[in-house]
Design an enzyme around this catalytic site. Sequence first.
Site, PDB file in Angstrom:
ATOM      1  N   LEU B  44      57.807   0.951  24.617  1.00 22.44           N
ATOM      2  CA  LEU B  44      58.204   1.782  25.756  1.00 22.44           C
ATOM      3  C   LEU B  44      57.078   2.700  26.186  1.00 22.44           C
ATOM      4  O   LEU B  44      56.765   2.803  27.371  1.00 22.44           O
ATOM      5  CB  LEU B  44      59.447   2.596  25.399  1.00 22.44           C
ATOM      6  N   GLY B  46      53.761   2.516  25.513  1.00 16.61           N
ATOM      7  CA  GLY B  46      52.557   1.792  25.936  1.00 16.61           C
ATOM      8  C   GLY B  46      52.735   1.057  27.246  1.00 16.61           C
ATOM      9  O   GLY B  46      51.897   1.161  28.145  1.00 16.61           O
ATOM     10  N   HIS B 267      68.144   6.271   8.410  1.00 15.47           N
ATOM     11  CA  HIS B 267      69.298   6.115   9.301  1.00 15.47           C
ATOM     12  C   HIS B 267      70.546   5.791   8.483  1.00 15.47           C
ATOM     13  O   HIS B 267      70.518   4.917   7.628  1.00 15.47           O
ATOM     14  CB  HIS B 267      69.002   4.994  10.296  1.00 15.47           C
ATOM     15  N   SER B 285      74.054   0.366  15.145  1.00 17.08           N
ATOM     16  CA  SER B 285      73.834   1.540  16.001  1.00 17.08           C
ATOM     17  C   SER B 285      74.695   2.742  15.653  1.00 17.08           C
ATOM     18  O   SER B 285      75.863   2.623  15.298  1.00 17.08           O
ATOM     19  CB  SER B 285      74.105   1.158  17.451  1.00 17.08           C
ATOM     20  N   ARG B 331      71.745  12.337  11.876  1.00 17.53           N
ATOM     21  CA  ARG B 331      71.460  11.236  10.954  1.00 17.53           C
ATOM     22  C   ARG B 331      71.086  11.694   9.541  1.00 17.53           C
ATOM     23  O   ARG B 331      71.541  11.105   8.562  1.00 17.53           O
ATOM     24  CB  ARG B 331      70.314  10.402  11.521  1.00 17.53           C
ATOM     25  N   GLU B 426      56.412   7.182  19.391  1.00 15.97           N
ATOM     26  CA  GLU B 426      56.663   7.431  17.975  1.00 15.97           C
ATOM     27  C   GLU B 426      55.364   7.694  17.209  1.00 15.97           C
ATOM     28  O   GLU B 426      55.373   8.334  16.154  1.00 15.97           O
ATOM     29  CB  GLU B 426      57.406   6.231  17.358  1.00 15.97           C
TER      30      GLU B 426
END
Lengths: 249, 638
Positions: B44, B46, B267, B285, B331, B426
């Site tokens: 996303l 890049g 997560h 998810s 999380r 990230e």
Amino acid sequence: MKITLHIWRQPSSQVKGSFQTYHLENVSSHMSFLEMLDVLNEQLVSRHEEPVAFDHDCREGICGACGMMINGQPHGPENETTTCQLHMRRFRDGDEIWIEPWRANAFPVIRDLVVDRSAFDRIMQAGGYTSVNTGNAPDANANMIPKRNADLAFDAATCIGCGACVAACKNASAMLFVSAKVSQFALLPQGAPERSIRVQSMVAQMDQEGFGGCSNTNECEAACPAGISVKNIARLNREFLSATLTSEE
Amino acid sequence: MSQLQSKIPDGPISEKWTRHKNNLKLIAPSNKRKYDIIVVGTGLAGAAAAASLGELGYNVKAFCYQDSARRAHSIAAQGGINAAKNYPNDGDSVWRLFYDTVKGGDFRSREANVYRLAEVSSNIIDQCVAQGVPFARDYGGLLANRTFGGTQVSRTFYARGQTGQQLLLGAYSALMRQVNKGKVKVLSRREMLDLVCVDGVARGIVARNLATGEMERHSAHAVLLCTGGYGNVYYLSTNAMGCNVTAAWRCYKRGAFFANPCFTQIHPTCIPVHGTYQSKLTLMSESLRNDGRVWVPRNKDDKRAPEQIPEAERDYYLERRYPAFGNMVPRDIASRAAKERCDAGYGVGETGMSVYLDFNRAIQEQGKAAIEAKYGNLFHMYKKITDEDCYRVPMKIYPAVHYTMGGLWVDYNLQSTIPGLFVLGEANFSDHGANRLGASALMQGLADGYFVAPYTVGDHLATHKLEKIPTDHPAFNEVAQETDGKLKNLLSIQGERSVDSFHRELGGVMWDYCGMARNASGLQTAIERIQKIRWEFWENVRVTGSGEQLNMELEKAGRVADFLEFGELLARDALAREESCGGHFREEHQTEDNDARRDDEHFSHVAAWEYRSPDADPIRHQEELHFENVKLTTRSYK
């Protein structure tokens, strides 16, 4: 369980390839198909042989990197499943499995099971976008889109670009891939301004890449891990016909 | 701490970005074509940056190790993307998104960066819709929203459980359009192996063509690193198999500081580990916690099937411990709570290392069709992997390494400590503090790529005199030689152990000592063990094949070699941070309820590590964090 593998080995595109046979023992039914190949590769390395090269990345069935012919079927026997999501519980003790790369002129072999799918990128470059630059978009809710159209566009947009449709088709046609992108934009108002030129450019590029014409056998739909419907091909044909008939050039 | 100039603009927080944009220097449209920009990674961040910079008129080269730019691992993000649109009229605002993100990050992120992120979040949704991204909609034709962890509003936009895929394909499409226009060249199957600096400024990269083995040199006026996180240092993670720290680590060794490497996100809802041959972990998810309820049996030795355990004998421990947020706690909290129950002996499944995520009540209340519409593809994926039908039986889940908040240190302009080297998404450290909230990674990647870097990179180019550097420049020769030597070295060891076996061993150490709970003696042990594994690696690894061909063993070997150095830095950082915050939990620093005990007096700072030499320990620098707009509080979700 015990599995016998016949795997296509080809050191490079310049060298002729052939099937090699390998025997694997203690294959767990919980393993994914690629984990089974990992185990084989680990054994090959320990015997100082070169491991089998295959593309893979996310191992969640979404990136579209993996893909091989497994007993003549793209991604193997499980419906709507990529190779990485196929599990060994689908096979039985003593099974023989034949593994080959995608076979299509437009997808030349690079090594073993790795093929060059850059033809798909070039089809996307020909028109798989809306021509909006960053920064000048209207409010996201400015256009209302009927839920049905949004859902159909989404269904088409879930194509993962793996190439199974091409590998499944006796003509090595890329119609399902192209139709999915053309449909997504044809169903949305954002795609309307370039609707005609998009379908014409993408189809022209598809032909130029050496993909064959549609065989009308629906093998592509049966092989598609993302469940892309052949109805999209019908829509592509309509879009193409209408664009051709109304073309001002 | 003079090295760390965060360059946060003056003024009230809501005006900082606008003012800053007005002060950034511009490059005239006709001059942009004189500049070359390298973007490494096509996720996303890049893809968005490369496409946007191409649109502006720069000459962009975009690199990815995959066979196509569309396969970057952003594609696997499931749940959604946050934006402060307030479409549901439930009281959301830029301020609330900003506040939730700072609080969710346990007050270890930079206020100004987070505010900017919240500010541009709305533009992202507009941009994506204009690209034809098919977000979920209501029957009236307007966009739908859902809730994610750590918030009390519905601000998450989504495309079933495939939001990352749709956003990435949107950015990839924009990128393909620029390729067609000749402004961007995508070099796929290329791996950046080192950074080339001239006079201390980033001016190019050395990359290996993975299909042919050829070593390539690429010169540019600026380099953007968009190479994702380092979760694969744990071997098993939800990252793609190829995700690695190499590009970031090479830049670290060339002078870019590495910030907060110990901030890793585990997560809570992943499919549990099932065997030693396992190659990766699969995320389910967070959005599932909207309707799924997490529980374990109330009695330790209850081995009955879940559907036979009556309601009164179940412990919905998140609802019990955190009544205000219930199953939707952030999380880090949900993960630690699962670990606590399993460690105490209440875990379920064959290994006792999982908990239930139960949809029974949601299916009864809303009907199976409604649940299928929301989560169908996730249930389908779960069944493929586990052979269980979670419309009928609860899912079994356990925490797994997912995201890394740490990354290369960047200033407000997303520029690292090496001028001309920008780090996006990230791969940088800036926005999520010690814990990232769900649906914020997609937001940050796209914010950096579409709306931040195109402005700040231009300013760098406009304010520096940058002659073109030929690729036979001595700086290129030196780096290329070094890289080539390293690959030859790996191939020449010809030992007895496979690359994967070292990676697995390293991952085991990282998970055991630098996972969900850490303590000083464990971290010391980890450092010693990592050093030993590294030593053995360079003595005894077997890399088959040659360097002049497609050789995936060689690719893996290079990445694992870097993980073996990086893992030690992660452990050092965890050892130095004598507090618990977000994803970093030090057992020495906890409350009686096993919650994290932060130490704002001593650790309200970013730790940024400076590389010195192979034999010298790295230096830990500090960037103090100033909270002028939000009050530091103990994070409570009770």
